[in-house]
Motif scaffolding. Sequence first.
Motif, PDB file in Angstrom:
ATOM      1  N   ILE A   1       0.860  -1.183   0.000  1.00  4.91           N
ATOM      2  CA  ILE A   1       0.000   0.000   0.000  1.00  4.91           C
ATOM      3  C   ILE A   1       0.891   1.226   0.000  1.00  4.91           C
ATOM      4  O   ILE A   1       1.983   1.209   0.597  1.00  4.91           O
ATOM      5  CB  ILE A   1      -0.947  -0.017   1.236  1.00  4.91           C
ATOM      6  N   LYS A   2       0.477   2.279  -0.698  1.00  2.00           N
ATOM      7  CA  LYS A   2       1.158   3.571  -0.547  1.00  2.00           C
ATOM      8  C   LYS A   2       0.097   4.655  -0.472  1.00  2.00           C
ATOM      9  O   LYS A   2      -1.002   4.526  -1.041  1.00  2.00           O
ATOM     10  CB  LYS A   2       2.179   3.815  -1.656  1.00  2.00           C
ATOM     11  N   THR A   3       0.440   5.747   0.228  1.00  2.00           N
ATOM     12  CA  THR A   3      -0.578   6.718   0.613  1.00  2.00           C
ATOM     13  C   THR A   3      -0.555   7.978  -0.241  1.00  2.00           C
ATOM     14  O   THR A   3      -1.362   8.890  -0.009  1.00  2.00           O
ATOM     15  CB  THR A   3      -0.395   7.096   2.101  1.00  2.00           C
ATOM     16  N   THR A   4       0.373   8.042  -1.199  1.00  2.00           N
ATOM     17  CA  THR A   4       0.380   9.159  -2.137  1.00  2.00           C
ATOM     18  C   THR A   4       1.153   8.720  -3.385  1.00  2.00           C
ATOM     19  O   THR A   4       1.534   7.558  -3.517  1.00  2.00           O
ATOM     20  CB  THR A   4       1.011  10.424  -1.506  1.00  2.00           C
ATOM     21  N   GLN A   5       1.365   9.656  -4.307  1.00  2.01           N
ATOM     22  CA  GLN A   5       2.052   9.362  -5.569  1.00  2.01           C
ATOM     23  C   GLN A   5       1.268   8.366  -6.415  1.00  2.01           C
ATOM     24  O   GLN A   5       1.863   7.532  -7.122  1.00  2.01           O
ATOM     25  CB  GLN A   5       3.482   8.829  -5.313  1.00  2.01           C
ATOM     26  N   SER A   6      -0.050   8.439  -6.333  1.00  4.30           N
ATOM     27  CA  SER A   6      -0.912   7.641  -7.199  1.00  4.30           C
ATOM     28  C   SER A   6      -2.103   8.493  -7.583  1.00  4.30           C
ATOM     29  O   SER A   6      -2.710   9.137  -6.712  1.00  4.30           O
ATOM     30  CB  SER A   6      -1.384   6.383  -6.467  1.00  4.30           C
TER      31      SER A   6
ATOM     32  N   TRP B   1      14.446 -14.752  -8.604  1.00  4.68           N
ATOM     33  CA  TRP B   1      13.208 -14.513  -7.848  1.00  4.68           C
ATOM     34  C   TRP B   1      13.301 -13.212  -7.049  1.00  4.68           C
ATOM     35  O   TRP B   1      12.373 -12.402  -7.058  1.00  4.68           O
ATOM     36  CB  TRP B   1      12.930 -15.702  -6.910  1.00  4.68           C
ATOM     37  N   THR B   2      14.452 -13.009  -6.397  1.00  8.46           N
ATOM     38  CA  THR B   2      14.626 -11.783  -5.602  1.00  8.46           C
ATOM     39  C   THR B   2      14.636 -10.560  -6.516  1.00  8.46           C
ATOM     40  O   THR B   2      14.091  -9.505  -6.161  1.00  8.46           O
ATOM     41  CB  THR B   2      15.943 -11.865  -4.790  1.00  8.46           C
ATOM     42  N   THR B   3      15.233 -10.691  -7.693  1.00  4.92           N
ATOM     43  CA  THR B   3      15.262  -9.568  -8.642  1.00  4.92           C
ATOM     44  C   THR B   3      13.843  -9.181  -9.057  1.00  4.92           C
ATOM     45  O   THR B   3      13.500  -7.993  -9.100  1.00  4.92           O
ATOM     46  CB  THR B   3      16.092  -9.939  -9.895  1.00  4.92           C
ATOM     47  N   VAL B   4      13.009 -10.174  -9.343  1.00  5.70           N
ATOM     48  CA  VAL B   4      11.624  -9.872  -9.738  1.00  5.70           C
ATOM     49  C   VAL B   4      10.905  -9.131  -8.610  1.00  5.70           C
ATOM     50  O   VAL B   4      10.263  -8.093  -8.820  1.00  5.70           O
ATOM     51  CB  VAL B   4      10.854 -11.164 -10.116  1.00  5.70           C
ATOM     52  N   LYS B   5      11.029  -9.657  -7.400  1.00  6.80           N
ATOM     53  CA  LYS B   5      10.344  -9.012  -6.258  1.00  6.80           C
ATOM     54  C   LYS B   5      10.840  -7.572  -6.099  1.00  6.80           C
ATOM     55  O   LYS B   5      10.035  -6.644  -5.923  1.00  6.80           O
ATOM     56  CB  LYS B   5      10.607  -9.806  -4.966  1.00  6.80           C
ATOM     57  N   ASP B   6      12.159  -7.374  -6.190  1.00  4.97           N
ATOM     58  CA  ASP B   6      12.719  -6.023  -6.015  1.00  4.97           C
ATOM     59  C   ASP B   6      12.250  -5.075  -7.117  1.00  4.97           C
ATOM     60  O   ASP B   6      11.989  -3.892  -6.856  1.00  4.97           O
ATOM     61  CB  ASP B   6      14.253  -6.082  -5.975  1.00  4.97           C
ATOM     62  N   CYS B   7      12.165  -5.568  -8.360  1.00 11.85           N
ATOM     63  CA  CYS B   7      11.703  -4.714  -9.476  1.00 11.85           C
ATOM     64  C   CYS B   7      10.258  -4.264  -9.248  1.00 11.85           C
ATOM     65  O   CYS B   7       9.905  -3.103  -9.494  1.00 11.85           O
ATOM     66  CB  CYS B   7      11.774  -5.457 -10.804  1.00 11.85           C
ATOM     67  N   ILE B   8       9.413  -5.196  -8.792  1.00 12.45           N
ATOM     68  CA  ILE B   8       8.003  -4.852  -8.549  1.00 12.45           C
ATOM     69  C   ILE B   8       7.925  -3.763  -7.472  1.00 12.45           C
ATOM     70  O   ILE B   8       7.228  -2.756  -7.623  1.00 12.45           O
ATOM     71  CB  ILE B   8       7.198  -6.105  -8.118  1.00 12.45           C
ATOM     72  N   LEU B   9       8.695  -3.950  -6.392  1.00 13.10           N
ATOM     73  CA  LEU B   9       8.646  -2.972  -5.296  1.00 13.10           C
ATOM     74  C   LEU B   9       9.233  -1.633  -5.737  1.00 13.10           C
ATOM     75  O   LEU B   9       8.746  -0.568  -5.342  1.00 13.10           O
ATOM     76  CB  LEU B   9       9.389  -3.518  -4.063  1.00 13.10           C
TER      77      LEU B   9
ATOM     78  N   GLY C   1       9.161   3.247  -5.507  1.00 12.48           N
ATOM     79  CA  GLY C   1      10.148   4.258  -5.875  1.00 12.48           C
ATOM     80  C   GLY C   1      11.121   4.530  -4.748  1.00 12.48           C
ATOM     81  O   GLY C   1      11.136   3.825  -3.731  1.00 12.48           O
ATOM     82  N   PRO C   2      11.947   5.564  -4.903  1.00 10.77           N
ATOM     83  CA  PRO C   2      12.942   5.884  -3.875  1.00 10.77           C
ATOM     84  C   PRO C   2      12.275   6.283  -2.559  1.00 10.77           C
ATOM     85  O   PRO C   2      11.153   6.808  -2.578  1.00 10.77           O
ATOM     86  CB  PRO C   2      13.725   7.066  -4.470  1.00 10.77           C
ATOM     87  N   PRO C   3      12.955   6.044  -1.435  1.00  9.19           N
ATOM     88  CA  PRO C   3      12.294   6.180  -0.129  1.00  9.19           C
ATOM     89  C   PRO C   3      11.750   7.572   0.179  1.00  9.19           C
ATOM     90  O   PRO C   3      10.720   7.687   0.854  1.00  9.19           O
ATOM     91  CB  PRO C   3      13.381   5.795   0.880  1.00  9.19           C
TER      92      PRO C   3
END
Length: 334
Positions: A182-187, A230-238, A243-245
């Motif tokens: 979930i994210k609370t802005t930038q959408s 597998w880790t690369t796919v998960k990291d790309c999705i996130l 985006g950057p913190p």
Amino acid sequence: MSNNQNFHSDETGKYVVYDNTSFNSTERDDNAYDLQQFGYGKNNVKVLYVQRNGPVHSIRECEVDVRLQLTSKEDYLSGDNSRIIATDSQKNTVYILARKYGIKSPEQFALILCQHFINVYNHIEKVRAHILDYPWQRLQAGSNPHNHAFIMVPSVTRYCTVTLQRKGVPNVISGLKDLRVIKTTQSAFRGFLKDEYRTLPDAEDRIFSTVVDSSWEYSEINTVDYDRAWTTVKDCILEKFAGPPKEGIYSPSVQNTLYLAERLILDKLPEVENIEMSMPNKHYFEVNFSKFPKWLVGEGPNDTVFLPVDKPSGFIHAKLGRAKRNDELVKSKL
Ligand SMILES: O=c1[nH]c(=O)c2[nH]c(=O)[nH]c2[nH]1
């Protein structure tokens, strides 16, 4: 008739089916029917594999589904069980192969299982192994990794499906599911089709929440580092979701975010042929406080209290492959 009468083991260890000509099937008229799909196996075979390197242990806990399709349909059509590899025997096979070869990754173990069934039984046409990986992580004791204690971190579920057809090459599909974010802005979601069916207003700044399910197919299977991929796919999705913190990343729609994540994955992993992803849109709507008196609800901003509405949810899905290059297109037309 016992198993021993139906099968014998030749010197290579292969099991061969005896001809069972005595079975009477004359009473049937099978021509009137067409058995279009068939297959059987054991589901949810749970297995924990512990690798012990001196005091440092590693674990892999899996749930394995095995599915076999035989070359003949007689087990279904006439009740002739002579070729059936009991689902109980399939379960035992999982334990034996785990002991013999270990479980290095779900994909490698699924490949071992499929090859085993095809190599050992001449009367198997197709095997499928689906493996769910339990999310154990090595426990950190302060900054020190623990030698033999683990903690379950179920933020995402890893799975794979390997299919092997006799005389074919293995098809390896890896996947992840239940990745809830979930994210609370930038959408935002604005500018969509306006007609008499539309009531949803443009959203300039909204909550974006989804539960990602993604699976990808490998074009090459022998040199893949499945854990790394597998880790690369998960990291790309996130990365494409969050985006950057500090500043995050803007999403004009779930559709666009999903596509950008898939593109990044194909760019980073040349061994992946195509990737599928679904991102259900888990809606959060602002609670409407306008009907309450101000003295009751206060003067604060309106965008702090939301109503989670999990049903119905939007469903956004796409599968991205690699386009054929011009020279390949020319070749395929010749
Ligand atoms: O990102 C979105 N895509 C849609 O297609 C859609 N439809 C909808 O009602 N909200 C959204 N959000």
